[in-house]
Design an enzyme around this catalytic site. Structure first.
Site, PDB file in Angstrom:
ATOM      1  N   THR A   1      -5.455  -7.887  10.427  1.00  0.00           N
ATOM      2  CA  THR A   1      -5.792  -6.589   9.827  1.00  0.00           C
ATOM      3  C   THR A   1      -5.335  -5.433  10.712  1.00  0.00           C
ATOM      4  OG1 THR A   1      -7.712  -7.631   8.797  1.00  0.00           O
ATOM      5  CG2 THR A   1      -7.710  -5.221   8.904  1.00  0.00           C
TER       6      THR A   1
ATOM      7  N   TYR B   1     -12.276  -2.842  -3.439  1.00  0.00           N
ATOM      8  CA  TYR B   1     -12.824  -2.911  -2.071  1.00  0.00           C
ATOM      9  C   TYR B   1     -14.351  -2.836  -2.056  1.00  0.00           C
ATOM     10  CZ  TYR B   1      -8.199  -2.591   0.178  1.00  0.00           C
ATOM     11  OH  TYR B   1      -6.917  -2.840   0.634  1.00  0.00           O
TER      12      TYR B   1
ATOM     13  N   PHE C   1     -15.607   3.527   7.204  1.00  0.00           N
ATOM     14  CA  PHE C   1     -14.232   3.907   6.855  1.00  0.00           C
ATOM     15  C   PHE C   1     -13.960   3.835   5.358  1.00  0.00           C
ATOM     16  CE2 PHE C   1     -14.095  -0.663   7.986  1.00  0.00           C
ATOM     17  CZ  PHE C   1     -13.531  -1.206   6.830  1.00  0.00           C
TER      18      PHE C   1
ATOM     19  N   LYS D   1       0.842  -1.198   0.000  1.00  0.00           N
ATOM     20  CA  LYS D   1       0.000   0.000   0.000  1.00  0.00           C
ATOM     21  C   LYS D   1       0.883   1.256   0.000  1.00  0.00           C
ATOM     22  CE  LYS D   1      -3.892  -2.404   2.232  1.00  0.00           C
ATOM     23  NZ  LYS D   1      -4.705  -2.533   3.478  1.00  0.00           N
TER      24      LYS D   1
ATOM     25  N   HIS E   1      -1.725  -5.536   1.343  1.00  0.00           N
ATOM     26  CA  HIS E   1      -2.973  -6.277   1.081  1.00  0.00           C
ATOM     27  C   HIS E   1      -2.629  -7.686   0.611  1.00  0.00           C
ATOM     28  CE1 HIS E   1      -6.825  -7.466  -0.699  1.00  0.00           C
ATOM     29  NE2 HIS E   1      -6.096  -7.894  -1.725  1.00  0.00           N
TER      30      HIS E   1
ATOM     31  N   GLU F   1      -8.718 -10.556  -8.279  1.00  0.00           N
ATOM     32  CA  GLU F   1      -7.920  -9.352  -8.054  1.00  0.00           C
ATOM     33  C   GLU F   1      -6.741  -9.260  -9.026  1.00  0.00           C
ATOM     34  OE1 GLU F   1      -7.144  -9.597  -3.819  1.00  0.00           O
ATOM     35  OE2 GLU F   1      -9.246  -9.171  -3.337  1.00  0.00           O
TER      36      GLU F   1
ATOM     37  N   ARG G   1       2.663  -7.112   9.119  1.00  0.00           N
ATOM     38  CA  ARG G   1       1.978  -6.034   9.848  1.00  0.00           C
ATOM     39  C   ARG G   1       2.428  -5.972  11.308  1.00  0.00           C
ATOM     40  NH1 ARG G   1      -3.942  -7.391   7.231  1.00  0.00           N
ATOM     41  NH2 ARG G   1      -3.836  -6.023   5.395  1.00  0.00           N
TER      42      ARG G   1
ATOM     43  N   ASN H   1      -1.940  -0.126   7.292  1.00  0.00           N
ATOM     44  CA  ASN H   1      -1.410  -1.469   7.571  1.00  0.00           C
ATOM     45  C   ASN H   1      -0.557  -2.068   6.442  1.00  0.00           C
ATOM     46  OD1 ASN H   1      -3.487  -2.101   5.875  1.00  0.00           O
ATOM     47  ND2 ASN H   1      -4.607  -3.414   7.321  1.00  0.00           N
TER      48      ASN H   1
HETATM   49  P1  GDP Z   1      -7.596  -7.273   5.294  1.00  0.00           P
HETATM   50  O1  GDP Z   1      -8.145  -8.359   4.416  1.00  0.00           O
HETATM   51  O2  GDP Z   1      -6.802  -7.810   6.459  1.00  0.00           O
HETATM   52  O3  GDP Z   1      -6.796  -6.238   4.526  1.00  0.00           O
HETATM   53  O4  GDP Z   1      -8.820  -6.516   5.970  1.00  0.00           O
HETATM   54  P2  GDP Z   1     -10.299  -6.167   5.411  1.00  0.00           P
HETATM   55  O5  GDP Z   1     -10.573  -6.866   4.116  1.00  0.00           O
HETATM   56  O6  GDP Z   1     -11.249  -6.378   6.525  1.00  0.00           O
HETATM   57  O7  GDP Z   1     -10.207  -4.593   5.167  1.00  0.00           O
HETATM   58  C1  GDP Z   1      -9.532  -4.094   4.022  1.00  0.00           C
HETATM   59  C2  GDP Z   1      -8.699  -2.910   4.442  1.00  0.00           C
HETATM   60  O8  GDP Z   1      -9.558  -1.869   4.875  1.00  0.00           O
HETATM   61  C3  GDP Z   1      -7.766  -3.146   5.632  1.00  0.00           C
HETATM   62  O9  GDP Z   1      -6.554  -3.775   5.286  1.00  0.00           O
HETATM   63  C4  GDP Z   1      -7.547  -1.716   6.109  1.00  0.00           C
HETATM   64  O10 GDP Z   1      -6.606  -1.034   5.275  1.00  0.00           O
HETATM   65  C5  GDP Z   1      -8.923  -1.108   5.887  1.00  0.00           C
HETATM   66  N1  GDP Z   1      -9.743  -1.168   7.098  1.00  0.00           N
HETATM   67  C6  GDP Z   1     -10.399  -2.238   7.613  1.00  0.00           C
HETATM   68  N2  GDP Z   1     -11.031  -1.924   8.746  1.00  0.00           N
HETATM   69  C7  GDP Z   1     -10.773  -0.602   8.967  1.00  0.00           C
HETATM   70  C8  GDP Z   1     -11.137   0.336   9.988  1.00  0.00           C
HETATM   71  O11 GDP Z   1     -11.847   0.014  10.937  1.00  0.00           O
HETATM   72  N3  GDP Z   1     -10.651   1.606   9.859  1.00  0.00           N
HETATM   73  C9  GDP Z   1      -9.867   1.996   8.814  1.00  0.00           C
HETATM   74  N4  GDP Z   1      -9.432   3.269   8.746  1.00  0.00           N
HETATM   75  N5  GDP Z   1      -9.507   1.143   7.830  1.00  0.00           N
HETATM   76  C10 GDP Z   1      -9.952  -0.134   7.906  1.00  0.00           C
HETATM   77 MG    MG Z   2      -9.631  -8.274   2.921  1.00  0.00          MG
END
Ligand code: GDP
Ligand code: MG
Length: 160
Positions: A102, A60, A68, A20, A126, A137, A113, A123
């Protein structure tokens, strides 16, 4: 291509990994690539890329209803990302383990991470969450001809 070097071809998966914008800005690209290389996965696609808004929203789309979401889209489009395709047996789940939880504060030390990030909203990386999403993707982020199929000289030292 040496089919006898890979026990069962149906176990070979592909995953989409992306450094990222914070990972690029913080100079962590090499470190992150290195972890997947050292594990023994095969890099099949790699580029530095400025993500347009529409692509970030498509990538996304399952998170569209989250509060968010606007912040997430502005984060992902805030600077160049490094797009990668990686191939290997069990690569999807294994990459998720290498990446860690995450929320970086909950990610175990030793994970990307866990070692390199602090906040969920920054974080650094991805990774696809299923083989189907890996395919989806890679097709979304790479154009025809940008993903290379090649035989690794290490294959027989990695796979029995
Ligand atoms: P991942 O698969 O571990 O990347 O997590 P998710 O698919 O749940 O979310 C995608 C991305 O959205 C995460 O990697 C974060 O960059 C962002 N994200 C998820 N939850 C939050 C949140 O509560 N706050 C913020 N600011 N970003 C979030
Ligand atoms: Mg994800």
């Amino acid at each position: 291509f040496l089919p006898h070097l890979v026990a069962s071809m149906e176990d070979v998966e592909e995953t989409y990994i992306m450094v990222k914008p914070d990972g690029v800005q913080r100079g962590l690209v090499g470190e992150m690539i290195s972890r997947f290389e050292k594990k023994g996965f095969k890099l099949t696609g790699l580029k530095l890329f400025q993500c347009p808004q529409e692509l970030a929203e498509e990538h996304y789309k399952d998170l569209k209803s989250k509060s968010f979401f606007p912040k997430l889209i502005s984060y992902i489009t805030s600077g160049p990302v490094v797009c990668m395709a990686w191939e290997g047996v069990g690569v999807v789940a294994s990459a998720r383990k290498l990446i860690g939880a995450t929320n970086p504060l909950q990610a175990e030390p030793g994970t990307i991470r866990g070692d390199l990030a602090v906040q969920t909203g920054r974080n650094v990386i991805h990774g696809s969450d299923s083989p189907d999403n890996g395919k989806r993707e890679i097709a979304l982020w790479f154009k025809e001809g940008e993903v290379c199929q090649w035989t690794s000289a290490q294959a027989s030292w990695l796979m029995e």
